[in-house]
Scaffold this motif. Structure first.
Motif, PDB file in Angstrom:
ATOM      1  N   ILE A 279       0.838  -1.200   0.000  1.00 39.29           N
ATOM      2  CA  ILE A 279       0.000   0.000   0.000  1.00 39.29           C
ATOM      3  C   ILE A 279       0.876   1.255   0.000  1.00 39.29           C
ATOM      4  N   LYS A 280       1.915   1.284   0.836  1.00 37.36           N
ATOM      5  CA  LYS A 280       2.812   2.446   0.887  1.00 37.36           C
ATOM      6  C   LYS A 280       3.478   2.676  -0.471  1.00 37.36           C
ATOM      7  N   ASP A 281       3.958   1.591  -1.067  1.00 37.90           N
ATOM      8  CA  ASP A 281       4.582   1.727  -2.396  1.00 37.90           C
ATOM      9  C   ASP A 281       3.560   2.205  -3.429  1.00 37.90           C
ATOM     10  N   TYR A 282       2.383   1.652  -3.349  1.00 42.06           N
ATOM     11  CA  TYR A 282       1.320   2.019  -4.282  1.00 42.06           C
ATOM     12  C   TYR A 282       0.998   3.515  -4.176  1.00 42.06           C
ATOM     13  N   GLU A 283       0.851   4.033  -2.953  1.00 42.01           N
ATOM     14  CA  GLU A 283       0.582   5.451  -2.757  1.00 42.01           C
ATOM     15  C   GLU A 283       1.755   6.309  -3.240  1.00 42.01           C
ATOM     16  N   THR A 284       2.998   5.864  -3.009  1.00 45.55           N
ATOM     17  CA  THR A 284       4.177   6.597  -3.477  1.00 45.55           C
ATOM     18  C   THR A 284       4.178   6.679  -4.996  1.00 45.55           C
ATOM     19  N   TYR A 285       3.840   5.571  -5.649  1.00 48.69           N
ATOM     20  CA  TYR A 285       3.793   5.588  -7.119  1.00 48.69           C
ATOM     21  C   TYR A 285       2.684   6.510  -7.628  1.00 48.69           C
ATOM     22  N   ASN A 286       1.542   6.510  -6.956  1.00 49.33           N
ATOM     23  CA  ASN A 286       0.458   7.419  -7.358  1.00 49.33           C
ATOM     24  C   ASN A 286       0.893   8.876  -7.213  1.00 49.33           C
ATOM     25  N   GLN A 287       1.559   9.212  -6.116  1.00 48.62           N
ATOM     26  CA  GLN A 287       2.039  10.585  -5.920  1.00 48.62           C
ATOM     27  C   GLN A 287       3.071  10.956  -6.985  1.00 48.62           C
ATOM     28  N   GLU A 288       3.944  10.025  -7.310  1.00 51.20           N
ATOM     29  CA  GLU A 288       4.966  10.274  -8.343  1.00 51.20           C
ATOM     30  C   GLU A 288       4.312  10.485  -9.710  1.00 51.20           C
ATOM     31  N   ILE A 289       3.296   9.671 -10.004  1.00 53.43           N
ATOM     32  CA  ILE A 289       2.591   9.826 -11.284  1.00 53.43           C
ATOM     33  C   ILE A 289       1.905  11.184 -11.355  1.00 53.43           C
ATOM     34  N   LEU A 290       1.252  11.611 -10.271  1.00 55.46           N
ATOM     35  CA  LEU A 290       0.591  12.918 -10.259  1.00 55.46           C
ATOM     36  C   LEU A 290       1.603  14.052 -10.414  1.00 55.46           C
ATOM     37  N   ALA A 291       2.749  13.947  -9.739  1.00 52.42           N
ATOM     38  CA  ALA A 291       3.781  14.985  -9.848  1.00 52.42           C
ATOM     39  C   ALA A 291       4.317  15.049 -11.275  1.00 52.42           C
ATOM     40  N   LEU A 292       4.538  13.902 -11.902  1.00 52.88           N
ATOM     41  CA  LEU A 292       5.038  13.868 -13.275  1.00 52.88           C
ATOM     42  C   LEU A 292       3.999  14.419 -14.257  1.00 52.88           C
ATOM     43  N   GLN A 293       2.713  14.140 -14.019  1.00 55.34           N
ATOM     44  CA  GLN A 293       1.676  14.676 -14.890  1.00 55.34           C
ATOM     45  C   GLN A 293       1.613  16.200 -14.772  1.00 55.34           C
ATOM     46  N   GLU A 294       1.733  16.720 -13.542  1.00 54.62           N
ATOM     47  CA  GLU A 294       1.735  18.178 -13.361  1.00 54.62           C
ATOM     48  C   GLU A 294       2.938  18.811 -14.048  1.00 54.62           C
ATOM     49  N   GLU A 295       4.107  18.185 -13.911  1.00 61.25           N
ATOM     50  CA  GLU A 295       5.309  18.708 -14.573  1.00 61.25           C
ATOM     51  C   GLU A 295       5.153  18.652 -16.095  1.00 61.25           C
ATOM     52  N   ASN A 296       4.579  17.569 -16.582  1.00 63.40           N
ATOM     53  CA  ASN A 296       4.355  17.420 -18.019  1.00 63.40           C
ATOM     54  C   ASN A 296       3.418  18.513 -18.528  1.00 63.40           C
ATOM     55  N   ASP A 297       2.334  18.770 -17.805  1.00 65.41           N
ATOM     56  CA  ASP A 297       1.396  19.833 -18.201  1.00 65.41           C
ATOM     57  C   ASP A 297       2.088  21.192 -18.179  1.00 65.41           C
ATOM     58  N   ARG A 298       2.882  21.447 -17.135  1.00 64.09           N
ATOM     59  CA  ARG A 298       3.589  22.718 -17.030  1.00 64.09           C
ATOM     60  C   ARG A 298       4.562  22.895 -18.198  1.00 64.09           C
ATOM     61  N   LEU A 299       5.294  21.835 -18.537  1.00 69.81           N
ATOM     62  CA  LEU A 299       6.248  21.920 -19.645  1.00 69.81           C
ATOM     63  C   LEU A 299       5.547  22.101 -20.988  1.00 69.81           C
ATOM     64  N   HIS A 300       4.402  21.450 -21.169  1.00 63.33           N
ATOM     65  CA  HIS A 300       3.643  21.637 -22.414  1.00 63.33           C
ATOM     66  C   HIS A 300       3.157  23.077 -22.534  1.00 63.33           C
ATOM     67  N   ALA A 301       2.708  23.642 -21.410  1.00 67.31           N
ATOM     68  CA  ALA A 301       2.262  25.044 -21.431  1.00 67.31           C
ATOM     69  C   ALA A 301       3.425  25.969 -21.757  1.00 67.31           C
ATOM     70  N   LYS A 302       4.604  25.678 -21.205  1.00 68.77           N
ATOM     71  CA  LYS A 302       5.783  26.510 -21.472  1.00 68.77           C
ATOM     72  C   LYS A 302       6.203  26.401 -22.939  1.00 68.77           C
ATOM     73  N   ILE A 303       6.148  25.202 -23.486  1.00 70.71           N
ATOM     74  CA  ILE A 303       6.478  25.000 -24.904  1.00 70.71           C
ATOM     75  C   ILE A 303       5.512  25.786 -25.784  1.00 70.71           C
ATOM     76  N   ALA A 304       4.234  25.736 -25.450  1.00 73.97           N
ATOM     77  CA  ALA A 304       3.235  26.479 -26.238  1.00 73.97           C
ATOM     78  C   ALA A 304       3.499  27.979 -26.159  1.00 73.97           C
ATOM     79  N   GLN A 305       3.846  28.454 -24.961  1.00 73.09           N
ATOM     80  CA  GLN A 305       4.131  29.887 -24.790  1.00 73.09           C
ATOM     81  C   GLN A 305       5.368  30.289 -25.584  1.00 73.09           C
ATOM     82  N   LEU A 306       6.432  29.492 -25.513  1.00 69.91           N
ATOM     83  CA  LEU A 306       7.658  29.802 -26.252  1.00 69.91           C
ATOM     84  C   LEU A 306       7.436  29.738 -27.762  1.00 69.91           C
TER      85      LEU A 306
END
Length: 138
Positions: A36-63
């Protein structure tokens, strides 16, 4: 994201039946707690990576937008500035010629008088040629 079969709460609330020669329930619960602990850690990592991916896509669009604007400005301004520069040079050259040659003409004989002198010289030269022709006839 892919559909998950078990959520961390599903794993936590899972109850197993005990049989006579089954696994030790305490050991199974400890192992499932680790999962369960590993599962929650992976979910948090996936959410953080998705947020970073969205942020980078927005930055690419702006540039990309900024680069397109700069390219458009460069394309439209380059010919204009060169044309304006050439026009300005010709205008300045014309003004300089007016200043230099205009003052010289004002200081010298007026144009009308110059034309009269040229015409008188031509007439006198023509008369001299006639005299020469008459002299040759003798």
């Amino acid at each position: 994201m892919a559909d998950l079969t078990y959520s961390p709460t599903d794993i936590l609330q899972q109850e197993f039946k005990t049989k006579m020669r089954g696994y030790d329930p305490v050991e199974v619960d400890e192992f499932l707690d680790g999962i369960i602990k590993d599962y929650e850690t992976y979910n948090q990592e996936i959410l953080a990576l998705q947020e970073e991916n969205d942020r980078l896509h927005a930055k690419i669009a702006q540039l990309s937008k900024t680069q397109e604007i700069k390219a458009t400005r460069t394309q439209t301004e380059a010919p204009k500035s060169q044309t304006v520069t050439n026009f300005d040079i010709l205008k300045r050259l014309s003004n300089l010629e007016k200043e230099v040659f205009g003052k010289k003409l004002d200081q010298e004989i007026p144009v009308v008088a110059t034309t009269k002198v040229v015409n008188e010289n031509y007439t006198q030269t023509k008369n001299d040629d006639d005299d020469l022709e008459k002299t040759r006839q003798f």
